[in-house]
Design a protein around this motif. Structure first.
Motif, PDB file in Angstrom:
ATOM      1  N   MET A  54       5.996  46.039  45.016  1.00 48.08           N
ATOM      2  CA  MET A  54       6.565  46.279  46.215  1.00 48.08           C
ATOM      3  C   MET A  54       7.723  47.498  45.844  1.00 48.08           C
ATOM      4  O   MET A  54       8.226  47.207  44.859  1.00 48.08           O
ATOM      5  N   LEU A  55       7.983  48.500  46.797  1.00 47.14           N
ATOM      6  CA  LEU A  55       8.997  49.539  46.715  1.00 47.14           C
ATOM      7  C   LEU A  55      10.306  48.987  47.342  1.00 47.14           C
ATOM      8  O   LEU A  55      10.465  47.709  47.755  1.00 47.14           O
ATOM      9  N   VAL A  56      11.222  49.571  46.769  1.00 46.53           N
ATOM     10  CA  VAL A  56      12.688  49.259  47.131  1.00 46.53           C
ATOM     11  C   VAL A  56      13.116  50.306  48.097  1.00 46.53           C
ATOM     12  O   VAL A  56      13.201  51.347  47.839  1.00 46.53           O
ATOM     13  N   ALA A  57      13.630  49.895  49.328  1.00 53.46           N
ATOM     14  CA  ALA A  57      14.249  50.943  50.290  1.00 53.46           C
ATOM     15  C   ALA A  57      15.578  51.930  49.900  1.00 53.46           C
ATOM     16  O   ALA A  57      16.142  51.394  48.998  1.00 53.46           O
ATOM     17  N   THR A  58      15.380  53.027  50.321  1.00 50.29           N
ATOM     18  CA  THR A  58      16.091  54.114  49.865  1.00 50.29           C
ATOM     19  C   THR A  58      17.875  53.708  49.944  1.00 50.29           C
ATOM     20  O   THR A  58      17.829  53.087  50.850  1.00 50.29           O
ATOM     21  N   SER A  59      18.573  54.123  49.064  1.00 45.30           N
ATOM     22  CA  SER A  59      19.791  53.891  48.989  1.00 45.30           C
ATOM     23  C   SER A  59      20.602  54.762  50.019  1.00 45.30           C
ATOM     24  O   SER A  59      20.187  56.001  50.444  1.00 45.30           O
ATOM     25  N   HIS A  60      21.789  54.022  50.662  1.00 40.82           N
ATOM     26  CA  HIS A  60      22.153  54.895  51.752  1.00 40.82           C
ATOM     27  C   HIS A  60      23.490  55.874  50.859  1.00 40.82           C
ATOM     28  O   HIS A  60      23.901  55.182  49.796  1.00 40.82           O
ATOM     29  N   GLN A  61      24.118  56.690  51.649  1.00 40.38           N
ATOM     30  CA  GLN A  61      25.075  57.411  51.124  1.00 40.38           C
ATOM     31  C   GLN A  61      25.963  58.005  52.284  1.00 40.38           C
ATOM     32  O   GLN A  61      25.391  57.902  53.685  1.00 40.38           O
ATOM     33  N   SER A  74      20.722  47.753  45.437  1.00 40.05           N
ATOM     34  CA  SER A  74      20.131  49.033  45.845  1.00 40.05           C
ATOM     35  C   SER A  74      21.075  49.818  46.780  1.00 40.05           C
ATOM     36  O   SER A  74      20.724  50.988  47.179  1.00 40.05           O
ATOM     37  N   GLN A  75      22.064  48.896  47.485  1.00 40.88           N
ATOM     38  CA  GLN A  75      22.908  49.769  48.353  1.00 40.88           C
ATOM     39  C   GLN A  75      24.115  49.858  47.968  1.00 40.88           C
ATOM     40  O   GLN A  75      24.743  48.865  47.300  1.00 40.88           O
ATOM     41  N   PRO A  76      24.873  50.954  48.203  1.00 45.27           N
ATOM     42  CA  PRO A  76      26.544  50.877  48.011  1.00 45.27           C
ATOM     43  C   PRO A  76      27.260  49.924  48.532  1.00 45.27           C
ATOM     44  O   PRO A  76      26.784  49.727  49.702  1.00 45.27           O
ATOM     45  N   GLU A 116       8.596  49.486  52.395  1.00 42.71           N
ATOM     46  CA  GLU A 116       8.368  48.884  51.239  1.00 42.71           C
ATOM     47  C   GLU A 116       7.282  48.418  50.835  1.00 42.71           C
ATOM     48  O   GLU A 116       6.997  47.990  49.557  1.00 42.71           O
ATOM     49  N   VAL A 123      18.668  54.985  58.150  1.00 41.14           N
ATOM     50  CA  VAL A 123      19.248  55.277  57.013  1.00 41.14           C
ATOM     51  C   VAL A 123      19.561  56.555  56.975  1.00 41.14           C
ATOM     52  O   VAL A 123      19.187  57.630  57.528  1.00 41.14           O
ATOM     53  N   ILE A 124      20.889  57.077  56.648  1.00 41.57           N
ATOM     54  CA  ILE A 124      21.553  58.064  56.336  1.00 41.57           C
ATOM     55  C   ILE A 124      21.841  58.077  54.919  1.00 41.57           C
ATOM     56  O   ILE A 124      22.629  57.226  54.403  1.00 41.57           O
ATOM     57  N   THR A 125      21.486  59.263  54.256  1.00 38.21           N
ATOM     58  CA  THR A 125      21.594  59.214  52.600  1.00 38.21           C
ATOM     59  C   THR A 125      21.562  61.043  52.213  1.00 38.21           C
ATOM     60  O   THR A 125      21.830  61.715  53.077  1.00 38.21           O
ATOM     61  N   ARG A 183      16.529  57.304  42.253  1.00 40.12           N
ATOM     62  CA  ARG A 183      15.746  57.691  43.277  1.00 40.12           C
ATOM     63  C   ARG A 183      16.084  58.427  44.491  1.00 40.12           C
ATOM     64  O   ARG A 183      15.437  59.156  45.136  1.00 40.12           O
ATOM     65  N   VAL A 225      11.774  55.647  51.179  1.00 37.48           N
ATOM     66  CA  VAL A 225      11.135  54.245  51.462  1.00 37.48           C
ATOM     67  C   VAL A 225      12.106  53.480  52.586  1.00 37.48           C
ATOM     68  O   VAL A 225      13.561  53.220  52.196  1.00 37.48           O
ATOM     69  N   LEU A 226      11.562  53.193  53.496  1.00 33.72           N
ATOM     70  CA  LEU A 226      12.329  52.186  54.577  1.00 33.72           C
ATOM     71  C   LEU A 226      12.013  50.846  54.443  1.00 33.72           C
ATOM     72  O   LEU A 226      11.027  50.505  53.868  1.00 33.72           O
TER      73      LEU A 226
END
Lengths: 173, 235
Positions: free
Chosen positions: A1-8, B15-17, B84, B171-173, B200, B223-224
């Motif tokens: 399973m992939l992990v969702a992209t991190s926010h910035q 995985s998130q800040p 995912e 998501v905003i990145t 990533r 990846v959402l």
């Protein structure tokens, strides 16, 4: 399973993608119960937040070609945002539950590494008493941070406090 | 179109800040002090806005304004939007903004003493295709100073905004570039606890995206959040 992209953070220069027309959800011709939603965003020091992006999403009335059901507005030099939209009605909840009319809100800003999520409810809606999300909040003063006050026949106002006294209830979904 | 209403799975730990990140000074008075309220995901959270190119016109080449070429290193960015479960997210809107080659945003708030480029505005909008692929052309953004701490510089980056198929996927990145020495010093990048998740956000050079005699190519995938496996409903 992939992990969702991190926010910035959205940072202070996100206005490069801003289209002020997005704050008017009636711009594609939707008709109905027109309302104005305003709000002011302040930080933990009581200072106005003047560089945020506020997004709203509602599932009532349903999105269509004429009604995006989504809007985005900057907070201006007075920390304020303003949307024109249609008044939502009750929304189906889980199981047989019914949710009070509400609008979902996302807040993005410099200094926020990930978005904040909250909801706007409407003063004087009888369904607020039984709303499954509002009911999760025991303290009436905390619950009140989500309820916009009626300022005229067709306008509601919500103060959003990011931190400290009267801090808005933010949600994890 | 099928509208999916299954709830999103929980966010992967690390995985998130965290919004409370003291090394990034602006978080100080802006992060909520109270923990967020966990709420059930209703139709409000599981569905989201749809954007169609006819109403939200694409801008897929940021490197040209009024038919004039911007200054700087032209690049192609290509990648895929999946969830995912590695399912492509088709026809989803992607917003893009960035500084110019000198590290200056075409924004009144940016007072960095680097030249603006009349042929570079720095904002775009593209849609993923039926298989989730997106692509745009731009100018490689420059690094720029900010006032977070002494001698603070942001790594080269491109900002992105994606909507996906539900409010809970928004998501905003920022996308970074491989080999950037400023990454090691950047508190915004390092606010993500998990190293693999952080890395990533770094695009990779890709010779297959590179266009001969024209532009270097970089690959960057999104990846959402995935959904719990439950039946979909007709929308």
């Amino acid at each position: 399973m992939l992990v969702a992209t991190s926010h910035q953070t959205i940072g202070p220069y996100w206005h490069l993608i801003e289209d002020p027309a997005w704050s008017n959800l009636l711009r594609f011709g939707a008709e109905g119960d027109r309302i104005v939603l305003t709000g002011t965003v302040t930080d933990g020091g009581g200072e106005l937040v003047t560089d945020a992006a506020i997004e709203i999403w509602q599932t009532s009335p349903a999105a269509s070609d004429g009604f995006p059901a989504f809007g985005r507005c900057q907070t201006d030099a007075t920390g304020s945002f303003r949307f024109t939209t249609l008044k939502p009605g009750p929304v189906a909840g889980l199981g047989n539950a019914q949710q009070a009319p509400h609008v979902a809100i996302s807040i993005f800003a410099r200094g926020l590494l990930t978005s904040l999520t909250t909801r706007l409810y409407f003063q004087d809606e009888p369904l607020n008493e039984s709303d499954p999300v509002l009911s999760l909040i025991e303290d009436p003063a905390r619950r009140a941070t989500l309820i916009a006050r009626k300022v005229s026949d067709d306008a509601w106002h919500l103060d959003i406090r990011l931190q400290g006294e009267n801090e808005t209830v933010f949600m994890e979904i | 179109m099928m509208t999916e209403t299954a709830p999103f799975r929980p966010i992967e730990a690390g995985s998130q800040p965290a919004n409370d990140t003291p090394l990034y000074r602006s978080t100080g008075l802006r992060h909520p002090a109270r923990p967020p309220l966990r709420i059930p995901q209703t139709v409000t959270e599981t569905t989201g806005p749809r954007f169609r190119p006819v109403q939200f016109g694409p801008i897929a080449d940021l490197s040209v304004v009024n038919r004039k070429q911007a200054v700087g290193e032209r690049i192609i960015v290509r990648g895929r939007v999946v969830d995912e479960d590695n399912r492509p997210v088709p026809h989803t809107m992607i917003e893009i903004w960035q500084a110019n080659t000198g590290g200056r945003y075409d924004h009144p708030g940016d007072q960095h003493d680097a030249p603006l480029d009349p042929n570079f505005h720095g904002s775009g909008r593209v849609f993923s295709d039926a298989d989730g692929w997106y692509q745009f052309v731009t100018i490689k953004p420059g690094a720029y100073p900010w006032h977070n701490h002494h001698n603070a510089w942001r790594p080269n980056h491109i900002h992105y905004s994606l909507f996906g198929t539900g409010f809970g996927q928004r998501v905003i990145t920022q996308m970074y570039f491989p080999g950037d020495p400023l990454l090691a010093l950047d508190p915004i990048y390092h606010a993500i606890p998990d190293q693999a998740a952080r890395e990533r956000l770094i695009s990779s050079f890709d010779i297959n995206i590179t266009s001969p005699d024209r532009a270097l190519g970089y690959r960057f995938d999104f990846v959402l959040r995935g959904r719990h496996a439950t039946p979909t409903e007709q929308g």
